[in-house]
Design an enzyme around this catalytic site. Structure first.
Site, short mmCIF file in Angstrom:
data_model
loop_
_atom_site.label_atom_id
_atom_site.label_comp_id
_atom_site.label_asym_id
_atom_site.label_seq_id
_atom_site.Cartn_x
_atom_site.Cartn_y
_atom_site.Cartn_z
N LYS A 262 -9.16 -10.48 3.50
CA LYS A 262 -10.64 -11.26 4.15
C LYS A 262 -11.73 -10.07 4.16
O LYS A 262 -13.16 -11.07 5.21
CB LYS A 262 -10.00 -10.29 5.83
CG LYS A 262 -10.54 -10.01 6.94
CD LYS A 262 -10.03 -9.11 8.14
CE LYS A 262 -10.61 -7.17 7.06
NZ LYS A 262 -9.83 -6.26 8.03
N ALA B 253 15.30 -6.86 -2.54
CA ALA B 253 16.25 -5.49 -2.49
C ALA B 253 16.97 -5.71 -1.28
O ALA B 253 16.74 -5.25 -0.27
CB ALA B 253 15.73 -4.14 -2.61
N GLU C 1 -29.24 7.45 11.91
CA GLU C 1 -29.88 8.39 11.83
C GLU C 1 -30.24 8.26 13.30
O GLU C 1 -30.51 9.63 14.14
CB GLU C 1 -31.96 8.42 11.62
CG GLU C 1 -31.71 6.93 12.43
CD GLU C 1 -34.03 7.73 11.44
OE1 GLU C 1 -34.72 8.56 11.12
OE2 GLU C 1 -34.05 5.91 11.36
N TYR D 111 -8.03 -6.01 16.74
CA TYR D 111 -9.01 -7.16 15.51
C TYR D 111 -9.11 -7.55 15.20
O TYR D 111 -9.77 -8.36 13.74
CB TYR D 111 -8.81 -5.09 14.91
CG TYR D 111 -8.46 -4.84 13.44
CD1 TYR D 111 -7.72 -5.72 12.52
CD2 TYR D 111 -6.74 -4.88 14.14
CE1 TYR D 111 -7.41 -5.40 11.16
CE2 TYR D 111 -5.61 -4.21 12.91
CZ TYR D 111 -6.56 -4.29 11.43
OH TYR D 111 -5.26 -4.57 10.46
N GLU E 30 -11.08 -10.49 14.31
CA GLU E 30 -11.96 -10.37 13.22
C GLU E 30 -11.98 -12.12 12.17
O GLU E 30 -13.13 -12.45 11.87
CB GLU E 30 -11.71 -9.75 11.31
CG GLU E 30 -11.99 -8.56 12.00
CD GLU E 30 -10.98 -7.03 11.25
OE1 GLU E 30 -12.00 -6.09 10.97
OE2 GLU E 30 -10.41 -7.62 10.71
N CYS F 123 -6.25 -7.13 4.25
CA CYS F 123 -7.76 -6.32 4.02
C CYS F 123 -8.68 -7.02 2.94
O CYS F 123 -10.19 -7.05 3.40
CB CYS F 123 -7.98 -4.67 4.11
SG CYS F 123 -6.36 -4.22 4.50
N HIS G 275 -34.12 8.13 7.64
CA HIS G 275 -35.36 7.16 7.57
C HIS G 275 -35.90 6.40 6.81
O HIS G 275 -36.31 6.35 6.21
CB HIS G 275 -36.62 7.85 9.11
CG HIS G 275 -37.11 6.77 9.69
ND1 HIS G 275 -37.05 6.43 10.93
CD2 HIS G 275 -38.64 5.78 9.35
CE1 HIS G 275 -38.21 5.94 11.32
NE2 HIS G 275 -39.09 5.72 9.98
N CYS H 207 -2.26 -6.05 2.53
CA CYS H 207 -3.82 -5.10 2.66
C CYS H 207 -4.35 -6.36 1.63
O CYS H 207 -5.35 -7.02 1.39
CB CYS H 207 -4.03 -3.81 1.95
SG CYS H 207 -5.44 -3.71 1.65
N SER I 49 0.57 -1.32 0.54
CA SER I 49 0.17 -0.30 -0.13
C SER I 49 1.26 1.00 -0.26
O SER I 49 0.36 2.55 -0.33
CB SER I 49 -0.85 0.05 1.02
OG SER I 49 -1.34 -1.53 1.88
C1 LIG Z 1 -5.18 -10.34 8.28
C2 LIG Z 1 -5.23 -8.73 7.80
C3 LIG Z 1 -6.13 -7.57 8.42
C4 LIG Z 1 -5.87 -6.18 7.92
N1 LIG Z 1 -7.72 -6.13 7.48
C5 LIG Z 1 -7.27 -4.28 7.36
C6 LIG Z 1 -7.95 -3.94 6.82
O1 LIG Z 1 -9.54 -4.27 7.10
N2 LIG Z 1 -7.42 -1.78 7.21
C7 LIG Z 1 -6.89 -1.96 6.55
O2 LIG Z 1 -6.35 -0.33 7.07
N3 LIG Z 1 -5.69 -2.65 7.17
C8 LIG Z 1 -5.27 -4.36 7.60
N4 LIG Z 1 -4.42 -4.26 7.93
C9 LIG Z 1 -3.09 -3.70 7.81
C10 LIG Z 1 -2.95 -3.77 6.23
O3 LIG Z 1 -2.42 -4.52 5.16
C11 LIG Z 1 -1.27 -3.12 6.51
O4 LIG Z 1 -1.17 -2.04 7.28
C12 LIG Z 1 -0.80 -2.08 5.18
O5 LIG Z 1 -1.07 -3.40 4.21
C13 LIG Z 1 0.50 -1.75 5.58
O6 LIG Z 1 0.78 -0.83 3.70
P1 LIG Z 1 2.49 -1.62 3.81
O7 LIG Z 1 2.76 -0.98 2.06
O8 LIG Z 1 3.77 -1.01 4.88
O9 LIG Z 1 3.23 -3.08 3.87
P2 LIG Z 1 3.09 -4.31 2.62
O10 LIG Z 1 1.13 -3.84 2.34
O11 LIG Z 1 3.11 -5.44 4.19
O12 LIG Z 1 3.72 -4.33 1.70
C14 LIG Z 1 5.02 -4.47 2.27
C15 LIG Z 1 5.35 -5.49 1.03
O13 LIG Z 1 7.42 -4.97 0.53
C16 LIG Z 1 7.60 -6.42 0.10
N5 LIG Z 1 9.16 -6.02 0.58
C17 LIG Z 1 9.19 -6.53 2.28
N6 LIG Z 1 11.04 -6.31 2.10
C18 LIG Z 1 11.36 -6.70 0.63
C19 LIG Z 1 11.86 -6.44 0.24
N7 LIG Z 1 13.45 -6.39 0.44
N8 LIG Z 1 12.63 -6.46 -1.34
C20 LIG Z 1 11.46 -6.19 -2.68
N9 LIG Z 1 10.43 -5.99 -1.54
C21 LIG Z 1 9.53 -6.75 -0.47
C22 LIG Z 1 7.00 -7.49 0.41
O14 LIG Z 1 6.48 -9.01 -0.40
C23 LIG Z 1 5.71 -6.52 1.00
O15 LIG Z 1 4.77 -6.72 -0.63
C24 LIG Z 1 -5.22 -5.65 7.69
C25 LIG Z 1 -3.52 -6.88 8.19
C26 LIG Z 1 -3.80 -7.98 8.02
C27 LIG Z 1 -2.71 -9.09 8.18
#
Ligand SMILES: Cc1cc2nc3c(=O)[nH]c(=O)nc-3n(C[C@H](O)[C@H](O)[C@H](O)COP(=O)(O)OP(=O)(O)OC[C@H]3O[C@@H](n4cnc5c(N)ncnc54)[C@H](O)[C@@H]3O)c2cc1C
Length: 448
Positions: free
Chosen positions: A50, A114, A443, A176, A180, A47, A438, A42, A14
């Protein structure tokens, strides 16, 4: 010195995707590395899958009331394997769309893991890449508590690839994510037990939200062990056995045990020691308000550096970073204005201060709380015990709304919209003066 890229992003989740696309839109030459599927936690194991299980489980809950709504025959069989295959197909289409978005934005995607060589150089599967600025957006992974037999448990990551629906499901952790999964597995017919190290689940939410959701889940047959921890997991003759210590001592049998006791940042294998990037207390990457680390060309966003581990926060940080560094307009993220939800049934959502936070900031006399609890029409007619709870926290002095909290159907969608108004500084009177729609649950916020 010339570099291959103006910006290189590690991790296409994300935060990384948002930052890469925004930086490219400001004219930067951007590359991004990803060693797994595009979209990160996510999209692939958080997210999105799920929420799809939540929707699948909702059919089961509605089926229980369907006869009251005039339905005489409802198909009784839920095919977990067919469902998870459809989910995988949907996620593949999302991955494809991310790849197209990157292409359209002019961002180079490099598949691989990386690691740092020096401040401006990364190594990706033997290939060296240089960049003026580097953004770490590597996310996190589930924590595993150090207890004997933990290898028999699974994490949220494996939940989406269960080969079959377990009959007996134990969740370790009352946050959470655990709650869930407990809620949806219960709705799908599993016998669910939750082990939580506190009196109430969902620490961080307003206490009324915590207690109402806990009560709602208990009414649906989920068994809770409060103030308790799992001490050991063993493989018995009849499946797994988890030994619980706390308010009550017990050994509970399970087919699947989910550990949901927090998440750790993915920082160990990045080679951060080569660039002397400092870590904060919980092992996350230490950054300033502009997401810059102690090394002035290296930045970090999302779960690997943030204390609020949510997708919209990771995206907001990524976009703010790009605007500050490449858009030349400094931008920070306001962490006090983040709405949150728990997609259990009943659903809960919150924006702004909890009652406890407001009382500690303004004193007991400085805060007024208005709340209501009732059976919404849908459950009344459906003959279930499901109740809705709505609550606002108001500053006595000027009647400004400091926070809104809700348990009940559509809580997340309702609180999301209310959040905009609260950010704009509405008073209790503004809510009272607004005419409701309503018949809705929302509401009731206008009549507290
Ligand atoms: C079960 C679950 C349910 C969730 N539900 C929600 C929700 O309903 N709403 C919400 O807002 N948040 C939710 N979250 C949290 C949300 O998923 C995270 O906050 C969000 O994905 C964080 O984004 P990010 O970019 O920091 O990390 P990530 O999305 O984890 O992305 C990091 C990426 O970096 C890659 N990576 C790591 N190291 C390296 C490397 N050295 N070289 C190349 N690639 C690498 C990984 O493969 C990954 O794809 C949930 C999390 C989980 C586990």
């Amino acid at each position: 010195m010339t570099f291959d890229y103006d910006l290189f992003v590690i991790g296409a989740g994300s935060g990384g995707l948002a930052a890469a696309k925004a930086a490219a839109s400001y004219g930067a030459r951007v590359g991004i590395a990803e060693h797994e599927a595009l979209g990160g936690t996510c999209v692939n194991r958080g997210c999105i899958p799920k929420k799809l299980i939540v929707y699948a489980a909702d059919f089961a809950l509605q089926k229980q009331m369907a006869h009251r709504y005039g339905w005489t025959e409802c198909d009784n069989y839920f095919d977990w394997t067919r469902f998870t295959k459809s989910v995988d197909k949907h996620l593949e289409s999302l991955n494809d769309s991310f790849s197209k978005q990157l292409q359209k934005a002019g961002v180079d995607l490099i598949k691989g893991y990386a690691t740092f060589v020096d401040n401006h150089t990364l190594e990706l599967d033997g290939r060296k890449i240089t960049a003026d600025k580097i953004l770490i957006a590597v996310g996190g992974r589930p924590n595993l508590p150090d207890i004997p037999g933990i290898e028999f448990a699974i994490t949220s990551r494996e939940m989406f690839h269960l080969p079959y629906l377990p009959k007996r499901f134990v969740v370790i952790g009352g946050g959470y994510i655990g709650i869930e999964f407990a809620s949806m597995m219960n709705a799908l017919g599993c016998k669910v037990t939750v082990i939580n190290n506190d009196e109430l689940i969902l620490s961080g939410f307003d206490d009324d939200v915590r207690s109402r959701i806990q009560q709602g889940l208990a009414n649906r047959g989920i068994r809770f062990f409060h103030n308790s921890t799992a001490k050991q997991i063993k493989l018995g003759e009849d499946g797994l056995l988890v030994n619980i210590k706390g308010d009550k001592q017990a050994t509970v049998a399970a087919d699947t045990i989910l550990v949901a006791t927090g998440r750790a940042p993915n920082v160990e294998k990045l080679g951060l020691e080569k660039v002397s990037v400092e870590l904060a207390e919980k092992g996350t990457i230490k950054v300033n308000e502009y997401n810059c680390t102690n090394v002035d060309n290296i930045y970090a966003v999302g779960d690997c550096s943030s204390s609020l581990q949510l997708t919209p926060v990771a995206k907001a940080e990524g976009q703010a970073f790009a605007k500050t560094v490449f858009g030349k307009t400094p931008k920070t993220v306001n962490y006090s204005e983040v709405p949150t939800a728990v997609f259990s049934r009943p659903e809960g959502a919150s924006f702004g201060m909890t009652e406890k936070q407001a009382r500690s900031e303004f004193g007991d006399d400085g805060v007024e709380c208005f709340s209501t609890e009732f059976k919404p029409l849908f459950s009344q007619f459906g003959g279930t015990e499901e109740k809705a709870m709505m609550k606002i926290i108001v500053q006595s002095e000027n009647q400004r709304v400091l926070g809104a909290h809700m348990v009940g159907e559509h809580a997340a969608d309702i609180i999301q919209s209310l959040g905009v108004a609260i950010r704009k500084g509405i008073t209790k009177q503004d809510l009272d003066d607004t005419i409701g729609i309503h018949p809705t649950t929302a509401e009731e916020f206008m009549t507290l």
